[in-house]
Write an enzyme that holds these catalytic residues in place. Structure first.
Site, PDB file in Angstrom:
ATOM      1  N   CYS A 110       4.121 -15.358  -0.934  1.00  0.00           N
ATOM      2  CA  CYS A 110       4.751 -15.647   0.232  1.00  0.00           C
ATOM      3  C   CYS A 110       3.776 -16.526   0.906  1.00  0.00           C
ATOM      4  O   CYS A 110       2.695 -16.467   0.823  1.00  0.00           O
ATOM      5  CB  CYS A 110       4.758 -14.535   1.099  1.00  0.00           C
ATOM      6  SG  CYS A 110       5.131 -14.349   2.851  1.00  0.00           S
ATOM      7  N   CYS A 114      -0.198 -12.884   6.008  1.00  0.00           N
ATOM      8  CA  CYS A 114      -0.689 -11.851   6.935  1.00  0.00           C
ATOM      9  C   CYS A 114      -1.874 -11.185   6.240  1.00  0.00           C
ATOM     10  O   CYS A 114      -1.865 -10.883   5.061  1.00  0.00           O
ATOM     11  CB  CYS A 114       0.716 -10.945   7.044  1.00  0.00           C
ATOM     12  SG  CYS A 114       1.941 -11.617   8.051  1.00  0.00           S
ATOM     13  N   CYS A 117      -1.599  -8.000   3.909  1.00  0.00           N
ATOM     14  CA  CYS A 117      -0.432  -7.975   2.801  1.00  0.00           C
ATOM     15  C   CYS A 117      -1.067  -8.559   1.362  1.00  0.00           C
ATOM     16  O   CYS A 117      -1.646  -9.593   1.274  1.00  0.00           O
ATOM     17  CB  CYS A 117       0.644  -8.755   3.428  1.00  0.00           C
ATOM     18  SG  CYS A 117       2.044  -8.548   2.055  1.00  0.00           S
ATOM     19  N   SER A 193      13.534  -7.608   7.025  1.00  0.00           N
ATOM     20  CA  SER A 193      12.369  -7.255   7.719  1.00  0.00           C
ATOM     21  C   SER A 193      11.954  -8.926   7.794  1.00  0.00           C
ATOM     22  O   SER A 193      11.552  -9.390   6.869  1.00  0.00           O
ATOM     23  CB  SER A 193      11.371  -6.523   7.084  1.00  0.00           C
ATOM     24  OG  SER A 193      10.088  -6.614   7.434  1.00  0.00           O
ATOM     25  N   ASN A 292      -1.277   0.536   4.868  1.00  0.00           N
ATOM     26  CA  ASN A 292      -1.365   0.969   3.628  1.00  0.00           C
ATOM     27  C   ASN A 292      -2.542   0.002   2.820  1.00  0.00           C
ATOM     28  O   ASN A 292      -2.819  -1.123   3.451  1.00  0.00           O
ATOM     29  CB  ASN A 292      -0.379   0.667   2.746  1.00  0.00           C
ATOM     30  CG  ASN A 292       0.583   1.713   3.234  1.00  0.00           C
ATOM     31  OD1 ASN A 292       0.540   3.008   3.086  1.00  0.00           O
ATOM     32  ND2 ASN A 292       1.947   1.178   3.596  1.00  0.00           N
ATOM     33  N   CYS A 335       4.154  -0.260   1.761  1.00  0.00           N
ATOM     34  CA  CYS A 335       4.397  -1.709   2.391  1.00  0.00           C
ATOM     35  C   CYS A 335       3.179  -2.362   2.395  1.00  0.00           C
ATOM     36  O   CYS A 335       2.371  -1.802   2.477  1.00  0.00           O
ATOM     37  CB  CYS A 335       5.029  -1.434   3.968  1.00  0.00           C
ATOM     38  SG  CYS A 335       6.457  -0.945   4.184  1.00  0.00           S
TER      39      CYS A 335
HETATM   40  S1  SF4 Z   1       3.955  -8.941   5.577  1.00  0.00           S
HETATM   41 FE1  SF4 Z   1       5.616 -10.172   4.768  1.00  0.00          FE
HETATM   42  S2  SF4 Z   1       5.585 -12.183   5.751  1.00  0.00           S
HETATM   43 FE2  SF4 Z   1       3.654 -11.088   5.911  1.00  0.00          FE
HETATM   44  S3  SF4 Z   1       2.507 -12.067   3.950  1.00  0.00           S
HETATM   45 FE3  SF4 Z   1       3.418 -10.056   3.353  1.00  0.00          FE
HETATM   46  S4  SF4 Z   1       5.265 -10.565   2.514  1.00  0.00           S
HETATM   47 FE4  SF4 Z   1       4.713 -12.382   3.691  1.00  0.00          FE
END
Ligand code: SF4
Length: 347
Positions: A110, A114, A117, A193, A292, A335
């Site tokens: 991605c 973020c 993540c 989402s 998380n 998540c």
């Molecule tokens: S939270 Fe969603 S948009 Fe943000 S880096 Fe992770 S996968 Fe990508």
């Protein structure tokens, strides 16, 4: 190599007719594809037809299950899939009282980066095709040994990737999974989402996709959100609110906001006040999630008491809010914990 799962029913019909086969073969082929069958399992199709497909470079399925990890805590299953080009993606099957929900990935990696993540750690590798997204649903249905009835009743596009950054493939996937001849999963049972790509939210509304739009908000002010979500630079929160109002007006669907609570960052009383002010008057729901843990990211989740107080404050101010259950935390299936690299249990 061409993946048959990438095509819709009309396109499959055309492929079949172009190969000189009878039209009814399209229905048979489409049914097999949606059951997760490989060519050698398609018992009612003539070998000569299968050979023609193979000679043209077609393959049946787009992904294959490489491993399954099952949570001892709640029965959640994390799936590791291999794509036909060798890339690895992950997904999760969660069992709820009302049915089974699959969380699907839409990109390898991605580019939104973020801070909380794991999916964005290596940036974007590539977009998934419609068939590679659909293939996750089909493979998990098959793995859960369901034939006529679907194992999966609900889909959330919440795995690796930003779905609206792969708009055309994701919307084709939505059409495929919703198709009567296919799995026929209603838009009402699908949540998408996004971190808030506003131009695509308008487009999704205009294109008539009446699904549950979920915004990964995670902070009530731009200054705070910028600390964890770089996308805020391009799409500030006010723009997101305008876009979701438009989406609600067009579709009548309540907007869901995800709010992962990070200790010392977005869990203060000021934050709850700012959140109430931001969401006032919107038909929405807030899912509060304890952040998380992702070892490379080093951020800590808020404790349960503070989360409860936060939710109470929202509810006292007429904002519907619940704490979302964390599923599959022991298998890194929760998540923000899905990643591109297959980490084995000792890593
Ligand atoms: S939270 Fe969603 S948009 Fe943000 S880096 Fe992770 S996968 Fe990508």
């Amino acid at each position: 190599m061409k993946q048959l799962l990438d095509y819709n029913y009309e396109e499959i019909e055309k492929i079949v007719l172009d190969l000189g086969e009878k039209k009814f073969r399209a229905k048979q082929l489409f049914e097999w594809l949606n059951k997760g069958a490989e060519f050698n399992e398609m018992k009612n199709l003539p070998a000569s037809f299968i050979k023609k497909l193979e000679d043209e470079g077609y393959v049946a399925q787009a992904i294959h299950i490489k491993d399954v990890l099952e949570s001892k805590l709640d029965g959640t299953k994390k799936y590791i899939y291999e794509l036909n080009d060798g890339n690895i993606i992950e997904g999760v099957l969660m069992k709820y009282k009302y049915g089974n929900t699959i969380c699907v990935s839409t990109q390898v990696g991605c580019r939104m980066n973020c801070a909380f993540c794991a999916s964005g750690l290596d940036g974007l590798i590539r977009n998934l095709t419609p068939g590679e997204i659909l293939g996750q649903v089909i493979a998990v249905n098959k793995d859960n040994k369901v034939d006529k009835e679907r194992a999966i009743t609900n889909i959330v596009l919440m795995g690796s990737g930003e779905p609206l950054d792969n708009y055309d493939n994701v919307t084709k996937f939505l059409d495929l999974v919703n198709a009567e001849e296919g799995l026929n999963i209603s838009m009402r049972n699908i949540s998408l989402s996004t971190c808030g790509l506003c131009d695509k939210i308008y487009k999704l509304a205009d294109d008539g996709y009446n699904l549950t739009l979920t915004i990964s908000l995670h902070a009530p002010t731009n200054a705070q959100r910028l600390q964890t979500m770089p996308v805020t630079k391009k799409y500030p929160i006010e723009e997101i609110i305008k876009a979701v109002k438009y989406y609600f007006d067009k579709t009548g669907r309540r907007i869901v906001f995800e709010y992962a609570m990070i200790e010392g960052q977005n869990d203060t009383l000021e934050s709850s006040k700012a959140l109430v002010a931001l969401l006032k008057g919107l038909t929405c729901h807030v899912n509060v999630i304890p952040l998380n843990y992702v070892k490379e990211r080093g951020l800590k989740g808020t404790n349960m008491d503070s989360i409860k107080n936060f939710i109470k404050y929202l509810e006292d101010h007429k904002i519907s809010a619940t704490k979302r259950r964390t599923m599959g935390a022991d298998i890194e299936g929760a998540c923000g914990q899905l990643r591109r690299k297959y980490l084995n249990k000792d890593e």
